[in-house]
Design a protein around this motif. Sequence first.
Motif, mmCIF file in Angstrom:
data_model
loop_
_atom_site.group_PDB
_atom_site.id
_atom_site.type_symbol
_atom_site.label_atom_id
_atom_site.label_comp_id
_atom_site.label_asym_id
_atom_site.label_seq_id
_atom_site.Cartn_x
_atom_site.Cartn_y
_atom_site.Cartn_z
ATOM 1 N N ILE A 31 7.313 -6.818 -10.052
ATOM 2 C CA ILE A 31 6.157 -5.949 -10.267
ATOM 3 C C ILE A 31 6.377 -4.646 -9.512
ATOM 4 O O ILE A 31 6.786 -4.646 -8.352
ATOM 5 N N ASN A 32 6.107 -3.532 -10.172
ATOM 6 C CA ASN A 32 6.288 -2.205 -9.586
ATOM 7 C C ASN A 32 4.944 -1.501 -9.455
ATOM 8 O O ASN A 32 4.054 -1.676 -10.287
ATOM 9 N N GLY A 33 4.817 -0.676 -8.410
ATOM 10 C CA GLY A 33 3.583 0.090 -8.210
ATOM 11 C C GLY A 33 3.414 0.461 -6.747
ATOM 12 O O GLY A 33 4.270 0.166 -5.903
ATOM 13 N N ASN A 34 2.290 1.112 -6.452
ATOM 14 C CA ASN A 34 2.012 1.540 -5.075
ATOM 15 C C ASN A 34 1.770 0.337 -4.181
ATOM 16 O O ASN A 34 0.888 -0.481 -4.461
ATOM 17 N N ILE A 35 2.527 0.262 -3.100
ATOM 18 C CA ILE A 35 2.369 -0.847 -2.170
ATOM 19 C C ILE A 35 1.255 -0.578 -1.164
ATOM 20 O O ILE A 35 0.752 -1.476 -0.496
ATOM 21 N N MET A 36 0.850 0.710 -1.036
ATOM 22 C CA MET A 36 -0.225 1.098 -0.129
ATOM 23 C C MET A 36 -1.114 2.107 -0.858
ATOM 24 O O MET A 36 -0.626 3.111 -1.379
ATOM 25 N N VAL A 37 -2.415 1.830 -0.916
ATOM 26 C CA VAL A 37 -3.340 2.670 -1.671
ATOM 27 C C VAL A 37 -4.589 2.930 -0.832
ATOM 28 O O VAL A 37 -4.796 2.324 0.214
ATOM 29 N N CYS A 38 -5.423 3.841 -1.340
ATOM 30 C CA CYS A 38 -6.688 4.155 -0.682
ATOM 31 C C CYS A 38 -7.828 3.428 -1.369
ATOM 32 O O CYS A 38 -7.815 3.240 -2.595
ATOM 33 N N SER A 39 -8.813 3.058 -0.600
ATOM 34 C CA SER A 39 -10.012 2.439 -1.155
ATOM 35 C C SER A 39 -10.685 3.400 -2.120
ATOM 36 O O SER A 39 -10.821 4.590 -1.852
ATOM 37 N N ILE A 61 -5.729 -10.948 -9.450
ATOM 38 C CA ILE A 61 -5.770 -10.287 -8.144
ATOM 39 C C ILE A 61 -6.514 -11.197 -7.183
ATOM 40 O O ILE A 61 -7.569 -11.740 -7.523
ATOM 41 N N SER A 62 -5.976 -11.350 -5.978
ATOM 42 C CA SER A 62 -6.590 -12.272 -5.017
ATOM 43 C C SER A 62 -7.896 -11.719 -4.452
ATOM 44 O O SER A 62 -8.841 -12.465 -4.215
ATOM 45 N N ALA A 63 -7.950 -10.406 -4.196
ATOM 46 C CA ALA A 63 -9.141 -9.826 -3.567
ATOM 47 C C ALA A 63 -9.037 -8.308 -3.590
ATOM 48 O O ALA A 63 -8.010 -7.744 -3.956
ATOM 49 N N CYS A 64 -10.134 -7.657 -3.190
ATOM 50 C CA CYS A 64 -10.165 -6.224 -2.887
ATOM 51 C C CYS A 64 -10.040 -5.305 -4.099
ATOM 52 O O CYS A 64 -10.037 -4.082 -3.936
ATOM 53 N N GLY A 65 -9.930 -5.840 -5.295
ATOM 54 C CA GLY A 65 -9.752 -4.967 -6.443
ATOM 55 C C GLY A 65 -10.401 -5.513 -7.696
ATOM 56 O O GLY A 65 -10.794 -6.675 -7.763
ATOM 57 N N THR A 87 -3.147 -9.521 -3.231
ATOM 58 C CA THR A 87 -1.952 -9.985 -3.942
ATOM 59 C C THR A 87 -2.178 -9.849 -5.440
ATOM 60 O O THR A 87 -3.142 -10.382 -5.985
ATOM 61 N N ILE A 88 -1.288 -9.112 -6.074
ATOM 62 C CA ILE A 88 -1.269 -9.041 -7.538
ATOM 63 C C ILE A 88 -0.300 -10.105 -8.031
ATOM 64 O O ILE A 88 0.815 -10.232 -7.515
ATOM 65 N N LYS A 89 -0.708 -10.856 -9.050
ATOM 66 C CA LYS A 89 0.143 -11.926 -9.559
ATOM 67 C C LYS A 89 0.195 -11.885 -11.081
ATOM 68 O O LYS A 89 -0.816 -11.622 -11.733
ATOM 69 N N LEU A 90 1.378 -12.143 -11.606
ATOM 70 C CA LEU A 90 1.562 -12.255 -13.054
ATOM 71 C C LEU A 90 2.302 -13.555 -13.336
ATOM 72 O O LEU A 90 3.368 -13.808 -12.785
ATOM 73 N N GLU A 91 1.698 -14.388 -14.186
ATOM 74 C CA GLU A 91 2.309 -15.658 -14.564
ATOM 75 C C GLU A 91 2.532 -15.710 -16.068
ATOM 76 O O GLU A 91 1.724 -15.203 -16.837
ATOM 77 N N GLY A 92 3.641 -16.330 -16.461
ATOM 78 C CA GLY A 92 3.934 -16.576 -17.870
ATOM 79 C C GLY A 92 4.075 -18.064 -18.109
ATOM 80 O O GLY A 92 4.858 -18.743 -17.440
ATOM 81 N N SER A 104 4.723 -11.900 -7.803
ATOM 82 C CA SER A 104 3.589 -11.494 -6.977
ATOM 83 C C SER A 104 3.945 -10.226 -6.209
ATOM 84 O O SER A 104 5.127 -9.924 -5.986
ATOM 85 N N TYR A 105 2.898 -9.500 -5.777
ATOM 86 C CA TYR A 105 3.103 -8.184 -5.165
ATOM 87 C C TYR A 105 1.974 -7.945 -4.170
ATOM 88 O O TYR A 105 0.792 -8.003 -4.541
ATOM 89 N N LEU A 106 2.324 -7.698 -2.907
ATOM 90 C CA LEU A 106 1.323 -7.455 -1.867
ATOM 91 C C LEU A 106 0.966 -5.964 -1.836
ATOM 92 O O LEU A 106 1.846 -5.107 -1.836
ATOM 93 N N VAL A 107 -0.325 -5.681 -1.762
ATOM 94 C CA VAL A 107 -0.820 -4.301 -1.714
ATOM 95 C C VAL A 107 -1.770 -4.170 -0.533
ATOM 96 O O VAL A 107 -2.671 -4.998 -0.348
#
Length: 217
Positions: A31-39, A61-65, A87-92, A104-107
């Motif tokens: 998974i690609n994208g910003n690893i650190m973002v603003c609220s 998404i686990s939380a916060c989004g 945590t962003i997660k994608l399952e197939g 999975s991807y931690l943000v």
Amino acid sequence: MMPKLKFPICGIILLFVVAFRAQAEIKPITINGNIMVCSGVTAIYSISSALTPGIHYKWSISACGKIMDANSLSALQVLWGKPGIATIKLEGRDEKNIVMESGSYLVTIKPTPPAPNALLGPDTVCFEAPITFTAKNTIEGTLFEWATPGGICNFTSGDSTEAAFSGSSPAMLMVWRVNIDAPHCHSDTIKKLVYRPNMNLHITGPDSIYPNSLTIY
């Protein structure tokens, strides 16, 4: 007397055959994208590899989004909320609902700083001439940024600026606070309207004059 017949003890051996089903190896998803973002900002996340035919994918998404758009299974749009780690997660999964692919991807979501509590300076100014304006409520680790549409700020960051306005009246001056550290979250913007002086000119003098005469007004 008849002899006793001796029968050998027959041992019965039971052979249990246990078949083990080898579990297929789960294919990793990157998974690609910003690893650190603003609220309060929206960010897009995508995957590097192509989707596999016959596999059903699902983002979570686990939380916060909040997921804003997941219609394209190869990309995800998220509106990030309160600060924290998500945590962003994608399952197939295949037709038997067995996970075949996973990633999975931690943000980290950073808080936005508070807005300046004051923008000080005159309400009426001569346009095109640099005028000093100041913001209040300095906080360590942050700085103020300035802008004026159609005009010039001689200092675009700092506690104060010199702004020269142009165009029609009123003009607008804007200031907001920015965190110095990445991802440089910024506060809400406060604005100030600035006006040209009201030049009410009154001309006095006679209403009628003699031809070829000198008259003072």
